[in-house]
Enzyme design. Sequence first.
Site, PDB file in Angstrom:
ATOM      1  N   ASP A  50       0.123  -1.253   0.336  1.00 52.44           N
ATOM      2  CA  ASP A  50      -0.036   0.354  -0.099  1.00 52.44           C
ATOM      3  C   ASP A  50       0.934   1.565  -0.354  1.00 52.44           C
ATOM      4  OD1 ASP A  50      -2.474   1.481   0.381  1.00 52.44           O
ATOM      5  OD2 ASP A  50      -1.523   1.946   2.547  1.00 52.44           O
ATOM      6  N   ASP A 144      -1.697  18.904 -11.839  1.00 46.93           N
ATOM      7  CA  ASP A 144      -1.092  18.818 -12.928  1.00 46.93           C
ATOM      8  C   ASP A 144       0.688  19.419 -13.020  1.00 46.93           C
ATOM      9  OD1 ASP A 144      -0.425  18.523 -16.022  1.00 46.93           O
ATOM     10  OD2 ASP A 144      -1.887  20.124 -16.591  1.00 46.93           O
ATOM     11  N   GLU A 178       7.050  19.278 -20.909  1.00 48.05           N
ATOM     12  CA  GLU A 178       5.980  18.789 -20.993  1.00 48.05           C
ATOM     13  C   GLU A 178       4.794  19.547 -21.865  1.00 48.05           C
ATOM     14  OE1 GLU A 178       1.730  16.399 -21.404  1.00 48.05           O
ATOM     15  OE2 GLU A 178       2.391  18.091 -19.846  1.00 48.05           O
ATOM     16  N   GLU A 179       4.697  20.689 -20.661  1.00 48.31           N
ATOM     17  CA  GLU A 179       3.952  21.437 -21.641  1.00 48.31           C
ATOM     18  C   GLU A 179       3.751  22.379 -21.770  1.00 48.31           C
ATOM     19  OE1 GLU A 179       0.694  21.495 -19.474  1.00 48.31           O
ATOM     20  OE2 GLU A 179       0.538  21.034 -17.750  1.00 48.31           O
ATOM     21  N   ASP A 207      -0.616  10.996 -15.213  1.00 48.96           N
ATOM     22  CA  ASP A 207      -0.397  12.641 -15.630  1.00 48.96           C
ATOM     23  C   ASP A 207      -1.555  13.121 -14.874  1.00 48.96           C
ATOM     24  OD1 ASP A 207      -0.233  15.159 -16.627  1.00 48.96           O
ATOM     25  OD2 ASP A 207      -0.433  15.030 -18.592  1.00 48.96           O
ATOM     26  N   HIS A 294      -4.528  24.272 -15.294  1.00 48.87           N
ATOM     27  CA  HIS A 294      -4.158  25.184 -16.026  1.00 48.87           C
ATOM     28  C   HIS A 294      -3.623  26.602 -15.629  1.00 48.87           C
ATOM     29  CE1 HIS A 294      -1.679  22.657 -19.990  1.00 48.87           C
ATOM     30  NE2 HIS A 294      -1.879  21.766 -18.722  1.00 48.87           N
ATOM     31  N   ASP A 309      -5.269   8.290  -3.892  1.00 46.17           N
ATOM     32  CA  ASP A 309      -4.817   7.820  -3.190  1.00 46.17           C
ATOM     33  C   ASP A 309      -4.914   6.157  -4.008  1.00 46.17           C
ATOM     34  OD1 ASP A 309      -4.048   5.902  -0.669  1.00 46.17           O
ATOM     35  OD2 ASP A 309      -5.962   5.997   0.128  1.00 46.17           O
ATOM     36  N   ASP A 313      -2.077   3.612  -5.123  1.00 44.89           N
ATOM     37  CA  ASP A 313      -1.384   2.059  -5.350  1.00 44.89           C
ATOM     38  C   ASP A 313      -1.933   1.595  -6.372  1.00 44.89           C
ATOM     39  OD1 ASP A 313      -1.393   2.548  -2.405  1.00 44.89           O
ATOM     40  OD2 ASP A 313      -3.827   2.542  -2.184  1.00 44.89           O
TER      41      ASP A 313
END
Length: 446
Positions: A50, A144, A178-179, A207, A294, A309, A313
């Site tokens: 976990d 993001d 990446e942006e 992402d 953004h 969460d 996992d």
Amino acid sequence: MTHSVHRRAVAVTALALAGLLAAVVPTAAATDTAAAPGAAPSPAALAAPDIPLANVRAHLTDLQSIATANGGNRAHGRAGYKASVDHVKAKLDAAGFTTTVQQFTSSGATGYNLIADWPGGDANRILMAGAHLDSVSSGPGINDNGSGSAGVLETALAVSRAQLQPDKHLRFAWWGAEELGLVGSRYYVNNLAATDRSKITGYLNFDMIGSPNPGYFVYDDDPAIEKTFKDYFAGLGVPTEIETEGDGRSDHASFKNVGIPVGGLFTGASRTKSTAQAQKWGGTAGQAFDRCYHSSCDTTSNISDTALDRNSDAIAHAVWTLSAGTTVPPDGDVYENAADVSVPDNGAAVTSSVTVSGRTGNAPSALQVGVDIKHTWRGDLVIDLVAPDGTAYRLKNSSGSDSADNVITTYTVNASSEAANGTWRLRVQDVAAQDTGYIDSWKLTF
């Protein structure tokens, strides 16, 4: 997650980096730690641990603090991005990873990718997991993509805590710029030799995994990776949908475009959650999955702890599962046509055929359609599988925002209502001007 990029990609001027790609193959000393033949079964065969939500949240708090101290963002070319790289690298170095900072140039500024290799595993079979670490300039980028970055980081640290010795070699990555159009991940992939690309058995991309009004979306690219994620969420009783909003707009596209199997998770960006989606996932219908996409309000308060969460996992589950053994579906009978067929620019549809014979009954409910189309703007393409009786199954629609090159992927089609034997056709049409390509090859796997 990046904006849709312009028809002509951002030019990237690479800095000369002597020995940079040494990270592709672990050092001899690192490889020596791999389990010896005849040793006890690999821990990778066991269930993943976990991933503590509190730990992932702590990483987001750190990224928020970095942004706050550096003009409110962690964007490419800004101090906040380099500070983010240094922060994540320090944690990985302390945990026993071999880290490499890869430099590139974009928009007149130096960018950085961070690559972390875990010692051991088969260097000829590499499983990668990654996320972009940069934000847009208008905000700190905590969902993001601090969320994906933090989930991947905590999974890597869990690998260290467990002293995992998987069958495959594990590599984690945090991408820059990446942006600006997947610049960092493209640079990484483009600077891998073909032999090194072929060693990567899969790339997992994360992402935006903590959207405040979340959906649970799975990439429908590689069937084995897709099934791994779907099975995990099914075990939680959480329904999933195929990810479409960001298809081709995050770093997995850089890998997919050169034929590397990819998959990943996403909780939604600016699109609106439907009533049906709210009924099965909770949250608010008629509202964006992430109203702060953004924007300056993409802070630590812009996170669903439940989604963060569950997805963290799921990252660990996929890393543990896919790094153990072969984890590929059994081979079936393959029918392939490797003859090139030109696809005219903004023209009529063309077809390529394969003939299936000697089978009994109908085609399978999970017919695999492997497609390799070389094209300079794949968003122009509409692709169908046409059954022997003329029934068409849409594989891909055109999209003005899908700016990447090539379509190299495997689609799954429920063709159980079709007779297996007969002539099947791949039909491809370019519906917009300026770009050209051809069908390189395609195949059916029964």
